[in-house]
Structure formats: C-alpha cells, structure tokens
Write a protein that holds these residues in place. Structure first.
Motif, PDB file in Angstrom:
ATOM      1  N   LEU A 314       0.818  -1.211   0.000  1.00 32.64           N
ATOM      2  CA  LEU A 314       0.000   0.000   0.000  1.00 32.64           C
ATOM      3  C   LEU A 314       0.853   1.262   0.000  1.00 32.64           C
ATOM      4  CD1 LEU A 314      -2.835   1.279   0.371  1.00 32.64           C
ATOM      5  CD2 LEU A 314      -2.436   1.145   2.821  1.00 32.64           C
ATOM      6  N   LEU A 315       1.917   1.270   0.811  1.00 31.48           N
ATOM      7  CA  LEU A 315       2.610   2.542   1.056  1.00 31.48           C
ATOM      8  C   LEU A 315       3.961   2.667   0.366  1.00 31.48           C
ATOM      9  CD1 LEU A 315       1.774   2.997   4.821  1.00 31.48           C
ATOM     10  CD2 LEU A 315       0.624   3.945   2.837  1.00 31.48           C
TER      11      LEU A 315
ATOM     12  N   ASN C  61      10.276   4.466   7.796  1.00 30.72           N
ATOM     13  CA  ASN C  61       8.930   4.998   8.002  1.00 30.72           C
ATOM     14  C   ASN C  61       8.442   4.835   9.421  1.00 30.72           C
ATOM     15  OD1 ASN C  61       8.267   5.866   5.305  1.00 30.72           O
ATOM     16  ND2 ASN C  61       8.262   3.713   4.752  1.00 30.72           N
ATOM     17  N   GLY C  62       8.980   3.827  10.120  1.00 36.68           N
ATOM     18  CA  GLY C  62       8.424   3.497  11.423  1.00 36.68           C
ATOM     19  C   GLY C  62       9.075   4.190  12.592  1.00 36.68           C
ATOM     20  N   ILE C  63      10.375   4.493  12.463  1.00 37.40           N
ATOM     21  CA  ILE C  63      11.084   5.091  13.605  1.00 37.40           C
ATOM     22  C   ILE C  63      10.409   6.370  14.111  1.00 37.40           C
ATOM     23  CG2 ILE C  63      13.247   6.261  14.237  1.00 37.40           C
ATOM     24  CD1 ILE C  63      13.570   3.315  14.424  1.00 37.40           C
ATOM     25  N   PRO C  64       9.947   7.280  13.206  1.00 36.57           N
ATOM     26  CA  PRO C  64       9.340   8.517  13.717  1.00 36.57           C
ATOM     27  C   PRO C  64       8.159   8.268  14.645  1.00 36.57           C
ATOM     28  CG  PRO C  64       9.728   8.694  11.375  1.00 36.57           C
ATOM     29  CD  PRO C  64      10.044   7.292  11.743  1.00 36.57           C
ATOM     30  N   ALA C  65       7.477   7.107  14.520  1.00 42.02           N
ATOM     31  CA  ALA C  65       6.309   6.852  15.371  1.00 42.02           C
ATOM     32  C   ALA C  65       6.695   6.804  16.845  1.00 42.02           C
ATOM     33  CB  ALA C  65       5.648   5.547  14.953  1.00 42.02           C
ATOM     34  N   PHE C  66       7.960   6.524  17.115  1.00 39.66           N
ATOM     35  CA  PHE C  66       8.376   6.412  18.509  1.00 39.66           C
ATOM     36  C   PHE C  66       8.688   7.773  19.129  1.00 39.66           C
ATOM     37  CE2 PHE C  66       8.987   2.303  16.708  1.00 39.66           C
ATOM     38  CZ  PHE C  66       8.580   1.455  17.716  1.00 39.66           C
ATOM     39  N   GLU C 410      -5.919  -1.596  11.016  1.00 37.48           N
ATOM     40  CA  GLU C 410      -6.878  -0.503  11.240  1.00 37.48           C
ATOM     41  C   GLU C 410      -6.225   0.849  10.917  1.00 37.48           C
ATOM     42  OE1 GLU C 410      -9.987  -0.549  11.924  1.00 37.48           O
ATOM     43  OE2 GLU C 410     -10.150   1.629  12.136  1.00 37.48           O
ATOM     44  N   TRP C 411      -4.993   1.017  11.378  1.00 33.20           N
ATOM     45  CA  TRP C 411      -4.291   2.278  11.095  1.00 33.20           C
ATOM     46  C   TRP C 411      -4.026   2.442   9.610  1.00 33.20           C
ATOM     47  CZ3 TRP C 411      -0.505   1.466  15.752  1.00 33.20           C
ATOM     48  CH2 TRP C 411      -1.132   1.929  16.921  1.00 33.20           C
ATOM     49  N   ALA C 412      -3.645   1.345   8.979  1.00 36.83           N
ATOM     50  CA  ALA C 412      -3.336   1.421   7.549  1.00 36.83           C
ATOM     51  C   ALA C 412      -4.574   1.807   6.764  1.00 36.83           C
ATOM     52  CB  ALA C 412      -2.804   0.077   7.055  1.00 36.83           C
ATOM     53  N   LYS C 413      -5.756   1.418   7.270  1.00 29.06           N
ATOM     54  CA  LYS C 413      -7.006   1.667   6.563  1.00 29.06           C
ATOM     55  C   LYS C 413      -7.427   3.122   6.656  1.00 29.06           C
ATOM     56  CE  LYS C 413     -10.542  -0.445   8.034  1.00 29.06           C
ATOM     57  NZ  LYS C 413     -11.553  -1.391   8.557  1.00 29.06           N
ATOM     58  N   ARG C 414      -6.888   3.871   7.650  1.00 30.36           N
ATOM     59  CA  ARG C 414      -7.437   5.198   7.914  1.00 30.36           C
ATOM     60  C   ARG C 414      -6.997   6.270   6.923  1.00 30.36           C
ATOM     61  NH1 ARG C 414      -7.374   5.156  14.478  1.00 30.36           N
ATOM     62  NH2 ARG C 414      -9.017   3.626  14.668  1.00 30.36           N
ATOM     63  N   ALA C 415      -6.122   5.873   5.973  1.00 27.12           N
ATOM     64  CA  ALA C 415      -5.754   6.789   4.886  1.00 27.12           C
ATOM     65  C   ALA C 415      -5.319   8.164   5.382  1.00 27.12           C
ATOM     66  CB  ALA C 415      -6.910   6.932   3.896  1.00 27.12           C
ATOM     67  N   ASP C 416      -4.460   8.202   6.383  1.00 23.97           N
ATOM     68  CA  ASP C 416      -3.920   9.450   6.908  1.00 23.97           C
ATOM     69  C   ASP C 416      -2.440   9.200   7.153  1.00 23.97           C
ATOM     70  OD1 ASP C 416      -2.973  11.468   8.488  1.00 23.97           O
ATOM     71  OD2 ASP C 416      -4.724  11.546   9.801  1.00 23.97           O
ATOM     72  N   TYR C 419      -1.383   8.303  10.516  1.00 24.83           N
ATOM     73  CA  TYR C 419      -1.672   6.934  10.948  1.00 24.83           C
ATOM     74  C   TYR C 419      -0.767   5.920  10.261  1.00 24.83           C
ATOM     75  CZ  TYR C 419      -5.512   7.686  14.112  1.00 24.83           C
ATOM     76  OH  TYR C 419      -6.245   8.026  15.196  1.00 24.83           O
ATOM     77  N   TYR C 420      -0.397   6.206   8.997  1.00 25.73           N
ATOM     78  CA  TYR C 420       0.552   5.314   8.313  1.00 25.73           C
ATOM     79  C   TYR C 420       1.831   5.192   9.135  1.00 25.73           C
ATOM     80  CZ  TYR C 420      -2.318   5.524   4.084  1.00 25.73           C
ATOM     81  OH  TYR C 420      -3.323   5.417   3.188  1.00 25.73           O
ATOM     82  N   GLU C 421       2.273   6.337   9.668  1.00 28.42           N
ATOM     83  CA  GLU C 421       3.483   6.341  10.486  1.00 28.42           C
ATOM     84  C   GLU C 421       3.302   5.404  11.694  1.00 28.42           C
ATOM     85  OE1 GLU C 421       5.130  10.270  11.827  1.00 28.42           O
ATOM     86  OE2 GLU C 421       4.587   9.360  13.730  1.00 28.42           O
ATOM     87  N   ARG C 422       2.114   5.469  12.321  1.00 25.65           N
ATOM     88  CA  ARG C 422       1.827   4.580  13.451  1.00 25.65           C
ATOM     89  C   ARG C 422       1.875   3.120  12.991  1.00 25.65           C
ATOM     90  NH1 ARG C 422       1.418   7.570  18.324  1.00 25.65           N
ATOM     91  NH2 ARG C 422       2.190   9.430  17.284  1.00 25.65           N
ATOM     92  N   ALA C 423       1.293   2.858  11.818  1.00 25.12           N
ATOM     93  CA  ALA C 423       1.254   1.481  11.324  1.00 25.12           C
ATOM     94  C   ALA C 423       2.670   0.936  11.153  1.00 25.12           C
ATOM     95  CB  ALA C 423       0.495   1.421  10.002  1.00 25.12           C
ATOM     96  N   TRP C 424       3.539   1.749  10.535  1.00 20.32           N
ATOM     97  CA  TRP C 424       4.928   1.297  10.364  1.00 20.32           C
ATOM     98  C   TRP C 424       5.585   1.081  11.730  1.00 20.32           C
ATOM     99  CZ3 TRP C 424       6.381  -0.534   5.919  1.00 20.32           C
ATOM    100  CH2 TRP C 424       5.953   0.039   4.720  1.00 20.32           C
TER     101      TRP C 424
END
Lengths: 487, 265, 452
Positions: A314-315, C61-66, C410-416, C419-424
């Motif tokens: 997706l991303l 993509n995921g590190i910033p979520a922390f 769920e986060w990936a679905k929210r199209a924001d 939230y993508y950052e949270r998903a990663w």
C-alpha cells in the motif's frame, strides 16, 4: 453453582481419589509394593481418571446441549407476528438473552432482589432504565413477550444449572466409587491407566478431523442458507459484483475470480523464476558458507507477517509504481492499489516458499544422476537443465501448485494492495478485488447472518476452500509420489 | 564364477595413455592417496584392486577430475593424458571428461528415454551434424554396449524401466557414445547379479579394442578375468603394479600376497 | 536440444586436439554456464534486495512513530472555573467537562507565547490553539481529577502537539501541503518554529505509543499499540496452553502408537491439508462455530486464541513429529528391554529427549499465530474496539480487544499519513516480538541440538 466451582470440586474429588486409591492398594499389599501389579501411583491415577473423565464429560456435554435445548424452548414462545424472517428471530433471541443476563447482573449487584427480578413487570417498571443503571444497555423498550421469554430463559437456565451440578457430581462420584472399590493389589492399574491415556492421545489427534468437519459444516450450512436467498446460478455465473445492504444486490463471483486469478498469476510469475533460480544456485553452486547465510536470509521473507507485506504494497510499492506507470509517467495507472501492486508484493512473499520447497526437491535428486551427467563431460548448467530439473519436475510442479494455493488464499496483501473495485479487466494496473478481500469486507463488523450480503461470504469461503483443498491434494499427491520415486 | 583362471591375452607393446606421478589426494585433513605413480596403457584393461577404503575409487575419480565436484578435495602431483597435465589451469574439465568417460558403481540412467540417454553426450558435445547422424551414433553406441538387440524396438521407453544389468550396459553405451579415449569404470558390476556381471565383463573385453579401460573392482576374480594390468592399493598407497598374471601368481609384495590369499581385506 | 550444428568439425578431429586449447564449442558452453550461474546469483540478490527494501522502508517509516512533539507550558488551574464550591467534592469536579478546561489551556498557551515574545499572527488569539492536540483538555482534566489538590496552582504540563505540527517536524507535513488543509495554517508553523527556538516545544521519545491505546480517527498523535499488545498477549496464552499439550499428544499418538489403518490415514491427510488451508477460512470457522453457534463473546481474545490454536496446530504437530522421529529407535528399545511399557518408554525417555525440538516448533508456531491478521478481522478483533486496558485477567480473555496486526491494519485503513506512520511503527514492535521469539527458538535448537 458457577461452572468454575464445579470444575474445581470435581478436580478436588479426583485428587482425593488419587490419594485414597493409592493408599488402598498399598494397604491391600500390606505396604509391600513388590506385591502390587503396578506402581502405587498408577492405582491413584486410576481412581483420579475414573473420577475426572465422567465428571468432565457430563459437564462439557451439558454445557453444549443446554443452550440448544433452552434456545429451542424459548424461541417457541416468541409470537409469530413479531417475526418477519429468520434474521429477526435471531434479533429477538439476542434481546431475550440481554434482558435475562441484565436481570441476573442486577441481582448480582444488589440493584434488584431475586424476588423483584422474578416478579418484574413491563407494565409497572421501566426495565430498560433499571438495567441501564447496572450497565446493561438495551436498544429499545422491553416488549412483554420478550420479558416473558427472558423469565422462562432465566428459570430454565437456573434449573438447568442445578440439574447439571447434580449430574456432574453424580457421574464423578460414581466413577470414583467403582474405581476405588475395584482397587486391590491384583488390579492391573497400569494397563487401565495407559488405555485411558491412549484414548486421550487419540482424541487429541482426532481434533484435526474435527477441525475439518467444523470448517465444512460452518461453510455448508451458511452457504445453503445463502442459496435459499440468492440463486446459485447467478452467483457462479454472474459477471457483476455490486452488494448493497439495502437489497437488490448483484453477487456474481466471476469478477472476484478474475481478480484472484490475475493477482495470483502475477505473483507466480515473480516468485517461480526467482525462487527456482535461487534454489538451483543454492543447491548446485553455492558453497557451504554462502548457503549458510543466503538460505536463512531468504527464509526471513517467509517469516514476515502478511500484514507487513500489505502495508509495504500500500505505502511503498503502490506509490513507486504510480510514479512510473501513473499519471506522471506512462498514465496506465489510476491509483496506487492495483493488481500489479498486490501481485508483485505477493510474489516477493512467495519467493522463499518456492525456493525452499524446490531446494528440498532438487536435493532429493540422487547425486548419481549428476555424476552420470558430469562424467560424460556436461557442464553444471547442462546437468541442471537437462538432467536435474527434468528429474525434479513433478516435485517442482507440486511446489508451484502449493504456492498457487497460498496465493489464492492470501488475504492481507490483497485487502491493502489490490483495491476494492470488482472488475473484469485486462489492465494489470487497474484496481481489482479478490475472493478473500470480499470475505473480509462482507463479514467485518456486525455478525448478522440473515442477509444475502453477509451470507455470500460463506459461499465465497466455500469456493475458496474447495479450490485450495483441490490444489493442495493434487500437490501433495504429486510431491509424495515424487519422494517415493527416490527413497 | 569364482575360478582363478587368468585370461591370457597378449598385451601388445601399447603406448602409455595416462601417466601419473607423485599423486597425493587430501579430503580436508585426511590423506587419502599417498604418492602414487602409475602408467596406464592404451587399448588395455587395467584393474585397480584393494580392500574397501584403500583409495582406489578416489584415484580413479582423479583421472577425469570428478573429484572437482567435491569441495574439500585437493589433488597434488601430475597426471598426464597423452603428455598433457590434466590439472593444468588451461584444461577445461568438461573437455577432459569428453575424452575420459566414466561408468559408475550403480547404474544411473537419466529419467529420459533410452534414445535420449545415449544421445545426451553427443548432443552436448555437438558430435552429430543432423538427426540421421545422431541416430547412427546412438545405434553404434548401443551395439558397442551389447544392448542394441534388446532395446532396438523400444528406444522411446524410459531408461529407468530396464533391468539392472541392462541399465548398466546402457550406461556403458552412453559413455562410449561420446567416443572417449579412456573409459573409467567404478565397480561397474557391484550392483548386478552374476549373469548380468558376466555380460558386462564380456563387454569390457570387447571395449579393449578401441579404448583404454580402467576398472575398479573389489572382486579379485573379476580383476583376473578381465584385466591385463593390475594395481593393488592399500591404505592409500599403490603397493604393487604389474601384469595381472604376475600379480596373481607371483606377487612381489607380501601385502599383495596376503590380500590375494584372503588374509587381509 | 538444438545443438546438432557442430561447426568445429566432427568428433574425431576434436578428439585429437590438445586439452590445453578450448574449442569454440567449449567456450560457448562455458559462456552459457557463466550466464546460468549469473541468473542464480541474480535471483538470490533480487530476493535479498527485496528483504533489504522491505526492512529499509519499515525502519525509515516506522522510527518517527516512537517520537512525538510535545509542548511544555505552565497552566493555571483556576479554582473559580474548576471547583466553584471549593470543597473538592469528586462528584462536583467530574461535572466540569473538557469544555471547561479548554479555555484554561488555550489561555496558558497564549500567555506562554507572549511571555517569550512570540508574535501571534492571528486575528483571534484563540486560533493558535490548533497547535495543540485536541486531546490536551482531557489530559489536563484527568490529571486534575486524579489529584484535586492541584486546583488553584499553576502547574507545568507536557502537552501533545497536534499531529500536523508533529508531522511538520518529522518532515511529513510541508507548508505546501498545508495549503489544502483546513486544520492548520502556515502561520501556525511559524509559531511552532518560534516555540522550538524558545524551548517550549520539543520532539522526544513517546512511551505512549508503546503502552497507550488506539485513539479516534482524528487524533493520530494520541494513538498507541499497548492495549492491542495486551490483546495479543492473552491470545498467545490461549494458543500456548491449548496447542502445546494437544499438539504433543496428537504427535505422540501418530508417531508412536497409531496403527496403520484408515482412521490414521484420515488424520494424517487432514493434518497436511489443514496446514495449507487459507487462514481466512479459519476465521470463518471461528465466526460460525464459536460465535454464531457457541455464543462466545465477539472480539474476545479467548475466541481469537481458539481460532489461532486450530490454525497453528498442524504446524506444531508436523514439527513435533519430526523431533519425535529424530529420537533413535535404540532409545525406545533400551527402555522396552528393561521392562518398561510402551507408554513409559515414550513418556520417560522419548519425550524428554524430543522436548527442545518440540519447544522450538511451538515457538515458531506461536510466532506465526502472532502475526496473523485475517481470521481476527472476521471474529471482530478489529482496531478501535478497546480503548482501555482490560481490568483483570478474566476481562483480558473475555472483554473485546484487538491484536497488534489487526491494530496495524486498522491504522493502515485510515488513509492518513499520520496513521501510516503509526502502522509502520507498530510493525517495528511486532517484528521485534517475532525476532525475539525466533532467536529464542534458534538458541534452543543450538543449545540442545543432539546429533544421533
């Protein structure tokens, strides 16, 4: 008596049985364990098992049967006029259960006394309000017939519980008594204990069959229900998929089939050559060091959860494809979600699957074959292409079939990567949808099993199950035949 | 089958085909072959005998560099084929193996038709100009393998469907189809019954007219029956090498004598 | 097989050539050999490249979520607003909603900006509050309710910045992208920049992401994976407690006791087929049997655990049988030889020897179950379902919850993008768990592996 207490009581009875049984056997042999047929603990275990097994068997059976009996009785009390179809009976029944549970909770919390709860009337009391106070929210005001049914439900439940307690304890005590009285130094305690353990082992093994039966039954009943509401021919041959929960849906499976097939095809086109070449290189060329590093690293790809691949599609892959094939580039692609996106990523997921299966199969080709070819002056690649691969072909075909079945049943990658539009289209850069995606979207949310739009998911699941089962069986037969050839 | 009759056949003053000097083979830390010198003659059957594990098969596999396929194997010394060092950097083992063919212990026909089994070598080496040419080569090889009459009506049948003895003769035919100059045979009869063994032994004797044949065997009777020269290996050493008749009637080394009379091995 | 054209002459001629010169044909064949080998290396390189690309995009993509952007300002908790009666009665305090707290926070922000000499470029000063997350009023309220003595004092609060301000500092939001965004203006970013300079705003490690719960769709800055992690934990407990004993019992039966008959064959065929049934079908099974038929609660980790148990059993049985098979028959013979029963030989000797292998297989089965998403969606274990930690163990098993992969979905679905950052980020946590489990499995195997 709550089930947990009953459980503990039976367990305690069994433990007492263990101690007493062991003691009785020892006493019978005047404390000389050489006179016993079996070790003392077997006599104890014999009584323990004789107590627990009947007790728990009755408990489990009762817990399964009682709700079904009560459901049947109570459902009969709901007047026909309150019902329009199958689904509203379900709704009414869940109302009944909520009211009954709510009253129980109210009694438990002291908001109502047991008598009040029994005598409560819709005419005099705002039941919805009273239950709301103890945290049980009801959707609408309680109809008199619902309350009546709920009261019957409660009394039947209560009597059922008492009967169950009695029956369970009776069974446990009877088992205890018989086993205890039979205990003596000549009893073949070990043999009977081992027989019981063997039965337990067998029943554990039979869970696999139960699971399959469960899958088949749960699919069949709901599928039949679906075909009562929606004609089977329209389902199998319809070319439009347009569910609408308001009714008048068109539920043709063909566009979903096409999407599934197309995505799987792309996945296999990616995974098979890469996986096969990787397997050939690892088994025929790579030194032990390269093999020890590359093989586990490739297999990491197989250990990554599919949701991760879904997000990757997706991303990462979707936007990447968009930048090449999208409006800014070739203009073939409308959005990041497409058959190509999902197919590529699924292909990556399948690489280790194909490569490790093929690796096993290539390694099973006897070394003598390779020696024969090399001894004639063939190069390694000629040996691989003309001797090893043809010899391994049946096994590799089996592996590819298994990979195909994996691809068809894969869910998360297509849910996130392939899109939601059901289309019969040749362009791989279009968003399309698959069987698994639709199962998720039709069944996520409320479990209301009355509309064709929800039940269709079971028919889709059935189709999916039959197809993957067929592929798996064919693949397993081929692989097994192949293994036997060289064993 | 177990008579000790020695085949008296003239060993012409043939040329040396393979000449090995100071050959050492190591498997990792194991010293498998210790300083072996041997001269193998053209148009002669040479037998390598010795107790199992003595290194005779290992040495045989050095002669067409089949040991290259084993990673931990290391070969030192010189092995010359027609005066050219086969372990020279310039030598392509593929080309070498076309000249020095090999037949293995267990029959190993490919899972293909009989025709394709034989045609495999000629095809990869490009020996046939066209289909008719290839047919001719296949027939000739099958005749040389003394199996033509048994299979000429079913050339399309899979090679794996033949009996053990037929399979081994098929493998020999497959090896001669590429017109090698030397034919190496690693215990070719060990998986065969006595009648099949006899047929293969007769075949080996015929092959001597065209090739230099080297055969490894654990059966002394077989060595005596088919070979003109015999080499006795023991614990990685070449103990004695000479005319077969001399080795079996008048061995010079007492280890050879012990082995031949059955006291060791 | 088109190699009939032998342009280097017939066999005899080639046969007498020197070994030291390669014929043209050999050169061609060796080139083909090299090409083939390159394809193989290429395939492996491609596979490894995909692995690296996957890991790279997860990590970058995921590190910033922390990390999260926080605003630290003193907030005056005015008694007149929060406790009119002044008696600190909890019931009275609870009556003041977040709307009562909001102005306090906004005023505090405005005051702090003025004190630092930061100009507020809005007609209405109040508009600057969009810099803060909409959750801040609730945060202040919760603190006050937990500790009513704070009323009347001025307390330093560490408040969440809004997700767009946070995204601006992480590079996710740019001034250009704000042009189409009605939630925040470029002027806010100027203020934010100034606040960073003045030390009022800082991006720092955010434990709430690891331990917190999911938030509503409009507050990605508040969302955490903690509650669904607990859901996953309870599910794994169910899977472990059920699948290990059942799997071992089934394997012992099939490997040691099963007679050669139709029933055994049926079981074997069933197991190998179940191992390849798509996971979503197990979800349908769970929905129909556990929820529709047995009336177990929707969305409960108990049900999720049952479904995943059925799904992982075949894997565990297959690996357990392999480790039982690896125990040599001589051990069994030795036990039988001293007069042990078959059952005793298995339980006293074979099973303990096979245990490391069995545990390894079980851990790998658990890891597979931990990452599974599709069946959970069908039994209602979707993201957003639980906003609080379950209270107590029974609630942990029975009250509605989610699981880590379902939360990520769920986060990936929210199209924001927030939230993508949270998903990663969630994936990083999920993979850390999987990695730990696999490492334990590898260590178990290395430590106890026996070669017979």
């Amino acid at each position: 008596m709550p089930v947990l207490w009953l459980f503990i009581l039976v367990l305690a009875l069994g433990l007492i049985g263990f101690v007493l049984g062991r003691a009785r056997a020892l006493k019978d042999a005047q404390g000389d364990i050489r006179l016993l047929h079996s070790l003392p603990s077997y006599y104890g275990s014999n009584v323990l098992l004789a107590t627990l097994i009947p007790g728990f068997a009755v408990l489990v059976l009762w817990l399964i049967v009682q709700p079904m009996v009560i459901h049947g009785q109570v459902a009969g009390m709901i007047p026909e006029r309150g019902l329009t179809d199958y689904g509203s009976l379900n709704l009414a029944m869940s109302d009944v259960r909520r009211v009954a549970d709510g009253l129980d909770i109210a009694v438990e919390q002291g908001a109502l006394s047991a008598e009040q709860a029994r005598d409560i009337r819709t005419e005099f009391t705002d039941i919805r309000g009273r239950l709301g106070e103890v945290g049980v929210a009801l959707g609408s005001n309680v109809q008199p017939y619902v309350l009546q049914a709920a009261q019957t439900y409660r009394t039947m439940n209560a009597t059922g519980h008492w009967l169950m307690t009695g029956a369970v304890l009776a069974a446990a005590i009877a088992g205890f008594a018989v086993a205890f009285l039979r205990t003596g130094k000549d009893l073949r305690a070990r043999n009977s204990v081992e027989r019981v353990i063997l039965m337990l082992l067998l029943s554990a093994a039979s869970i696999a069959i139960l699971t399959t039966v469960g899958i088949v039954l749960s699919l069949i009943f709901n599928t039949i229900e679906f075909f009562k509401l929606y004609p089977a021919t329209d389902f199998f041959f319809g070319t439009t998929w347009a569910p609408s929960f308001g009714g008048g849906s068109e539920l043709g499976i063909l566009p979903l089939f096409w999407g599934t097939f197309y995505v799987s095809l792309i996945a296999l086109v990616v995974a098979v050559p890469i996986g096969l070449f990787a397997a050939v290189y690892l088994s025929e060329y790579a030194g032990p060091k390269v093999r020890a590093i590359a093989k586990p690293l490739l297999e990491v790809l197989a250990g990554i959860p599919t949701i991760v691949y879904g997000l990757f599609a997706l991303l990462t892959v979707g936007p990447l494809l968009m930048s090449v094939f999208g409006d800014g580039g070739l203009g073939w692609m409308q959005g990041g979600r497409s058959v190509m996106t999902a197919g590529l990523v699924m292909g990556v997921m399948l690489i280790p699957f194909v490569s490790s299966l093929s690796d096993d199969i290539i390694n099973a080709v006897p070394q003598a074959m390779r020696d024969g070819s090399l001894g004639l002056g063939a190069t390694k690649s000629e040996t691989v292409k003309q001797v090893v691969l043809p010899a391994a072909l049946p096994g590799i075909v089996g592996a590819i079939l298994l990979a195909a079945s994996r691809a068809i049943g894969e869910t998360m990658i297509v849910v996130l990567g392939a899109g939601a539009a059901a289309k019969l289209n040749m362009n791989p850069f279009e968003a399309m949808t698959t069987v698994t995606t639709r199962i998720v979207s039709q069944l996520t949310g409320d479990a209301d099993f009355s509309s064709p739009e929800a039940l269709v998911a079971f028919a889709l699941g059935m189709t999916l199950f039959v197809i993957t089962l067929g592929l798996n069986i064919v693949a397993l037969v081929i692989v097994r035949k192949y293994r036997e050839q060289y064993d | 089958m177990n008579d000790m009759r020695i085949v008296r056949k003239d060993v012409d003053m043939n040329d040396t085909k393979i000449s090995a000097k100071g050959v050492q083979v190591f498997y990792g830390d194991t010293h498998a072959i210790k300083d072996v010198d041997v001269e193998i003659l053209d148009k002669t059957v040479t037998a390598f005998i010795g107790p199992s594990g003595c290194g005779k098969s290992t040495f045989l596999r050095c002669l067409n560099r089949m040991n290259d396929t084993i990673d931990i194997c290391r070969v030192e010394g010189n092995i010359l084929l027609d005066g050219e060092d086969i372990y020279d950097k310039r030598v392509d083992p593929v080309q070498l193996r076309a000249k020095v063919g090999m037949v293995f212990q267990r029959p190993n026909p490919f899972p293909k038709s009989i025709y394709d089994n034989i045609a495999y070598g000629p095809r990869i080496h490009g020996l046939a100009k066209n289909k008719a040419d290839l047919d001719e080569i296949v027939e000739k090889a099958l005749r040389r393998g003394a199996i033509w009459d048994e299979v000429k009506d079913r050339l399309d049948a899979p090679g794996t469907g033949l009996s053990g003895g037929q399979q081994q003769r098929l493998c020999i035919a497959r090896a001669v189809a590429t017109e090698p100059e030397v034919l190496l045979m690693d215990e070719p009869c060990s998986a065969l019954d006595p009648i099949a063994t006899l047929q293969v032994e007769e075949l080996i004797d015929e092959l001597r007219e065209n090739f230099s044949v080297v055969i490894v065997t654990h059966s002394m009777q077989q060595a005596a029956r088919v070979s003109q020269k015999t080499a006795f290996f023991h614990l990685g050493n070449l103990v004695e090498y000479g005319d077969t008749e001399q080795i079996f009637t008048n061995p010079k080394d007492e280890r050879t004598e012990s082995y031949i009379t059955g006291r060791i091995g | 097989m088109s190699d009939f054209t032998a342009d280097n002459g017939p066999a005899k001629a080639a046969g007498k050539s020197s070994l030291f010169t390669q014929t043209a044909r050999t050169k061609r064949r060796n080139a083909a050999e090299t090409r083939f080998k390159v394809y193989g290396i290429g395939a492996i390189a491609l596979g490894l490249f995909f692995l690296v690309a996957l890991l790279f995009s997860i990590i970058t993509n995921g590190i910033p979520a922390f990390k999260q952007t926080f605003v630290t300002i003193p907030v005056e908790l005015t008694e007149a607003k929060l406790d009119k009666n002044g008696n600190r009665d909890p019931a009275d305090l609870a009556k003041v909603t977040t709307f009562g707290y909001k102005p306090l926070v906004t005023n505090a922000l405005v005051a702090a900006l003025k004190e630092q000499g930061i100009e507020i470029p809005f007609a209405k000063e109040k508009d600057v509050e969009d810099i803060l997350s909409s959750s801040v009023a609730a945060q202040v309220r919760d603190t006050v309710l937990a500790n009513p003595d704070l009323i009347g004092q001025t307390v330093d609060f560490r408040l969440l910045a809004s997700s767009r301000v946070d995204g601006y500092f992480k590079g996710r939001v740019t001034r250009d992208s704000l042009a189409r965004d009605k939630n925040l203006d470029a002027e806010h970013l100027d203020v934010a920049d100034a606040m960073v300079k003045a030390g009022l705003m800082k991006t720092s490690f955010n434990p709430a992401f690891i331990f917190g719960s999911d938030a509503s769709e409009s507050r990605p800055e508040q969302a955490g994976i903690g509650v669904s992690m607990v859901g996953s934990f309870f599910m794994m407990m169910v899977v472990l407690v059920l699948s290990l004993p059942i799997g071992v019992a089934a394997s012992i039966y099939l490997e040691e006791f099963a007679p050669q008959n139709k029933w055994t064959d049926l079981i074997e065929v069933n197991i190998s087929n179940l191992a390849a049934v798509p996971s979503i079908v197990f979800g349908i099974l769970g929905l129909a049997v556990f929820i529709q038929f047995a009336h177990l609660p929707m969305s409960a980790p108990l049900v999720g655990g049952l479904v995943l148990t059925l799904m992982t059993l075949p894997t565990i049985i297959i690996s357990t049988r392999a480790s039982l098979k690896a125990v040599p028959p001589s051990i069994r013979d030795a036990a039988l030889g001293v007069g042990a029963s078959k059952m005793q030989s298995v339980f006293h000797h074979v099973l303990p020897l096979a245990m490391p292998g069995i545990l390894t297989g079980t851990i790998i089965g658990l890891a597979q179950a931990l990452g599974e998403t599709a069946p959970l969606l069908l039994i209602g274990m979707v993201g957003f379902i639980a906003s609080n930690m379950p209270d107590g163990i029974a609630a942990g098993f029975l009250s509605p919850n989610s699981a880590m992969p379902a939360q990520i979905y769920e986060w990936a679905k929210r199209a924001d993008p927030a939230y993508y950052e949270r998903a990663w980020g969630g994936i990083i946590i999920l993979l850390l768990f999987l990695m730990t489990m696999n490492i334990i499995a590898v260590i178990l195997r290395r430590r106890f592996e026996r070669r017979w």
